[in-house]
Write a protein that holds these residues in place. Sequence first.
Motif, PDB file in Angstrom:
ATOM      1  N   GLU A   1       5.116  12.507   3.368  1.00  0.00           N
ATOM      2  CA  GLU A   1       5.702  11.161   3.479  1.00  0.00           C
ATOM      3  C   GLU A   1       6.390  10.763   2.180  1.00  0.00           C
ATOM      4  O   GLU A   1       7.491  10.207   2.184  1.00  0.00           O
ATOM      5  CB  GLU A   1       4.615  10.144   3.837  1.00  0.00           C
ATOM      6  CG  GLU A   1       4.228  10.107   5.290  1.00  0.00           C
ATOM      7  CD  GLU A   1       5.327   9.480   6.140  1.00  0.00           C
ATOM      8  OE1 GLU A   1       5.770   8.369   5.825  1.00  0.00           O
ATOM      9  OE2 GLU A   1       5.754  10.126   7.116  1.00  0.00           O
ATOM     10  N   ALA A   2       5.740  11.034   1.060  1.00  0.00           N
ATOM     11  CA  ALA A   2       6.333  10.698  -0.242  1.00  0.00           C
ATOM     12  C   ALA A   2       7.650  11.437  -0.434  1.00  0.00           C
ATOM     13  O   ALA A   2       8.627  10.870  -0.952  1.00  0.00           O
ATOM     14  CB  ALA A   2       5.359  11.026  -1.365  1.00  0.00           C
ATOM     15  N   ALA A   3       7.678  12.702  -0.038  1.00  0.00           N
ATOM     16  CA  ALA A   3       8.917  13.479  -0.179  1.00  0.00           C
ATOM     17  C   ALA A   3      10.039  12.901   0.674  1.00  0.00           C
ATOM     18  O   ALA A   3      11.225  13.073   0.348  1.00  0.00           O
ATOM     19  CB  ALA A   3       8.654  14.935   0.204  1.00  0.00           C
ATOM     20  N   ARG A   4       9.681  12.184   1.739  1.00  0.00           N
ATOM     21  CA  ARG A   4      10.680  11.538   2.595  1.00  0.00           C
ATOM     22  C   ARG A   4      11.035  10.136   2.105  1.00  0.00           C
ATOM     23  O   ARG A   4      11.807   9.424   2.753  1.00  0.00           O
ATOM     24  CB  ARG A   4      10.181  11.481   4.038  1.00  0.00           C
ATOM     25  CG  ARG A   4      10.181  12.837   4.737  1.00  0.00           C
ATOM     26  CD  ARG A   4       9.953  12.671   6.234  1.00  0.00           C
ATOM     27  NE  ARG A   4       8.578  12.312   6.539  1.00  0.00           N
ATOM     28  CZ  ARG A   4       7.619  13.204   6.839  1.00  0.00           C
ATOM     29  NH1 ARG A   4       7.891  14.507   6.855  1.00  0.00           N
ATOM     30  NH2 ARG A   4       6.398  12.795   7.115  1.00  0.00           N
ATOM     31  N   GLY A   5      10.440   9.708   0.994  1.00  0.00           N
ATOM     32  CA  GLY A   5      10.792   8.418   0.411  1.00  0.00           C
ATOM     33  C   GLY A   5       9.751   7.340   0.550  1.00  0.00           C
ATOM     34  O   GLY A   5       9.988   6.190   0.130  1.00  0.00           O
ATOM     35  N   ALA A   6       8.590   7.654   1.117  1.00  0.00           N
ATOM     36  CA  ALA A   6       7.548   6.640   1.281  1.00  0.00           C
ATOM     37  C   ALA A   6       6.990   6.206  -0.069  1.00  0.00           C
ATOM     38  O   ALA A   6       6.973   6.973  -1.035  1.00  0.00           O
ATOM     39  CB  ALA A   6       6.424   7.176   2.158  1.00  0.00           C
TER      40      ALA A   6
ATOM     41  N   VAL B   1       7.570  -3.465  -2.068  1.00  0.00           N
ATOM     42  CA  VAL B   1       8.256  -2.224  -1.719  1.00  0.00           C
ATOM     43  C   VAL B   1       7.378  -1.175  -1.041  1.00  0.00           C
ATOM     44  O   VAL B   1       7.896  -0.144  -0.592  1.00  0.00           O
ATOM     45  CB  VAL B   1       8.905  -1.582  -2.973  1.00  0.00           C
ATOM     46  CG1 VAL B   1      10.000  -2.471  -3.539  1.00  0.00           C
ATOM     47  CG2 VAL B   1       7.858  -1.264  -4.036  1.00  0.00           C
ATOM     48  N   TRP B   2       6.089  -1.408  -0.923  1.00  0.00           N
ATOM     49  CA  TRP B   2       5.259  -0.342  -0.363  1.00  0.00           C
ATOM     50  C   TRP B   2       5.562  -0.122   1.116  1.00  0.00           C
ATOM     51  O   TRP B   2       5.892  -1.049   1.837  1.00  0.00           O
ATOM     52  CB  TRP B   2       3.771  -0.577  -0.595  1.00  0.00           C
ATOM     53  CG  TRP B   2       3.115  -1.788   0.030  1.00  0.00           C
ATOM     54  CD1 TRP B   2       2.789  -2.956  -0.591  1.00  0.00           C
ATOM     55  CD2 TRP B   2       2.646  -1.937   1.386  1.00  0.00           C
ATOM     56  NE1 TRP B   2       2.165  -3.837   0.272  1.00  0.00           N
ATOM     57  CE2 TRP B   2       2.061  -3.235   1.503  1.00  0.00           C
ATOM     58  CE3 TRP B   2       2.664  -1.130   2.518  1.00  0.00           C
ATOM     59  CZ2 TRP B   2       1.506  -3.714   2.688  1.00  0.00           C
ATOM     60  CZ3 TRP B   2       2.110  -1.612   3.717  1.00  0.00           C
ATOM     61  CH2 TRP B   2       1.539  -2.890   3.790  1.00  0.00           C
ATOM     62  N   THR B   3       5.403   1.136   1.521  1.00  0.00           N
ATOM     63  CA  THR B   3       5.504   1.476   2.937  1.00  0.00           C
ATOM     64  C   THR B   3       4.146   1.869   3.516  1.00  0.00           C
ATOM     65  O   THR B   3       3.959   1.850   4.729  1.00  0.00           O
ATOM     66  CB  THR B   3       6.500   2.631   3.160  1.00  0.00           C
ATOM     67  OG1 THR B   3       6.234   3.682   2.219  1.00  0.00           O
ATOM     68  CG2 THR B   3       7.922   2.149   2.963  1.00  0.00           C
ATOM     69  N   TRP B   4       3.206   2.214   2.634  1.00  0.00           N
ATOM     70  CA  TRP B   4       1.834   2.527   3.032  1.00  0.00           C
ATOM     71  C   TRP B   4       0.873   1.847   2.065  1.00  0.00           C
ATOM     72  O   TRP B   4       1.071   1.915   0.856  1.00  0.00           O
ATOM     73  CB  TRP B   4       1.580   4.035   3.002  1.00  0.00           C
ATOM     74  CG  TRP B   4       2.343   4.829   4.010  1.00  0.00           C
ATOM     75  CD1 TRP B   4       3.601   5.352   3.877  1.00  0.00           C
ATOM     76  CD2 TRP B   4       1.897   5.199   5.318  1.00  0.00           C
ATOM     77  NE1 TRP B   4       3.960   6.033   5.011  1.00  0.00           N
ATOM     78  CE2 TRP B   4       2.926   5.959   5.919  1.00  0.00           C
ATOM     79  CE3 TRP B   4       0.716   4.981   6.044  1.00  0.00           C
ATOM     80  CZ2 TRP B   4       2.819   6.486   7.203  1.00  0.00           C
ATOM     81  CZ3 TRP B   4       0.612   5.521   7.320  1.00  0.00           C
ATOM     82  CH2 TRP B   4       1.652   6.262   7.886  1.00  0.00           C
ATOM     83  N   LEU B   5      -0.174   1.222   2.594  1.00  0.00           N
ATOM     84  CA  LEU B   5      -1.161   0.522   1.773  1.00  0.00           C
ATOM     85  C   LEU B   5      -2.527   1.186   1.938  1.00  0.00           C
ATOM     86  O   LEU B   5      -3.080   1.241   3.036  1.00  0.00           O
ATOM     87  CB  LEU B   5      -1.264  -0.943   2.179  1.00  0.00           C
ATOM     88  CG  LEU B   5      -2.216  -1.802   1.324  1.00  0.00           C
ATOM     89  CD1 LEU B   5      -1.632  -2.025  -0.066  1.00  0.00           C
ATOM     90  CD2 LEU B   5      -2.507  -3.135   2.009  1.00  0.00           C
TER      91      LEU B   5
END
Length: 391
Positions: A105-110, A153-157
């Motif tokens: 997910e991080a590699a996809r911009g998350a 800006v977070w996409t995952w918490l």
Amino acid sequence: MSSRPVLSEDLLERCAQRAAVYDRDNRFFFEDFEELRQAGYLLAAVPQEFGGLGLTLVEICQEQRRLARRSAPTALGLNMHLLATGIAADLWHRGDDSQVWMLEEAARGAVFAYGYSESSNDLEAIYSSSKAQRVDGGYCFFGHRHFGSLTPVWTWLNTYGLDLADPEDPQIVHAVMPRDTAGYRIVETWDTLGMRATSSQDTIIEGAFVADRHVISVRKPGFAGANAFVLTMFGRFEPTIANIYIGLAERALDLAVERIKKKRSVAEMTRSMAYHPEVQHTIADIVIELEGMIAHADRIAEDWTTNVDHGNLWPAKLVAAKYHCVEGAFRAVDLAMDVSGGRGMFKGDELERLYRDARCGRFHPANAMTVHEVVGKAALGILGEAGPRWG
């Protein structure tokens, strides 16, 4: 100690130039964030196999120190994302692929953040005063979270709660909640003494559902239930926080030296205050303080990176490093304020901002009381024993 700098001096200087505006306006560091994202910094901890930079903890600590020397709130906010991805990377390197999806997910911009801080809980991650209720396919979470860095800006918490379905066997459930989840709300409470640019707003979770595939750990509460995931969380968090406050203290020293060299006295001194013996004494105290902080933080980061076996003393070593560096930053900034003169009292002065930002270090886990409990119990060989916490 090897280092692969990621952040250019030009980028760091632009962060430094914006820091005062963010602080004055109590505004999130959007411009810093975007530049750092473009520079690939959000992928610092992601292994190269997943499209990241694959920096070690030692290297990330060095970069965080450099960034904090220019803008400590920016470094502090981004630390939460670097923490989440760093934990996932460490676990993967050790053969645990349970959080590989987070690296992807991080590699996809998350962007990953944390909603862990809660009232009436002085042992974050170890215990929880929030609730996790088992339902079909996952858990529903309930709780009021403070200090939610990266809120805009977070996409995952990352969040967690206590599952009391079996009162005889309570469980702490750690999970990661996507931003489009129903059942939570963000409340803008962030108007603080220091670290204002982090915009660490409150998050009130009111039954938000997280699917099993996004549950990353289920364990017993307390020190006895501190599994590899929890230890890794502290293993990544404490050294990076230590380095943020080292960077802040280094900047305070920079300012003090710069100002003293331009400062003069009418009382029979022909040269600058740099030649005053007590000024030299004070500057020496700051330098000596920093020498100890840097050596301590570097050693702990290196030991974690190279898998040194400290056994049951690891928790004590981690929290002690953070405590040492935060307390050292207090002393360094206070001395810099003393020796550089009254201009540091004024709003808008950089040293005044550093003075306020340094005050925030004691609020990051582990706090001073917890540090002494963990270090004392670990040294006595009783950390994690069953029974009452005290007595």
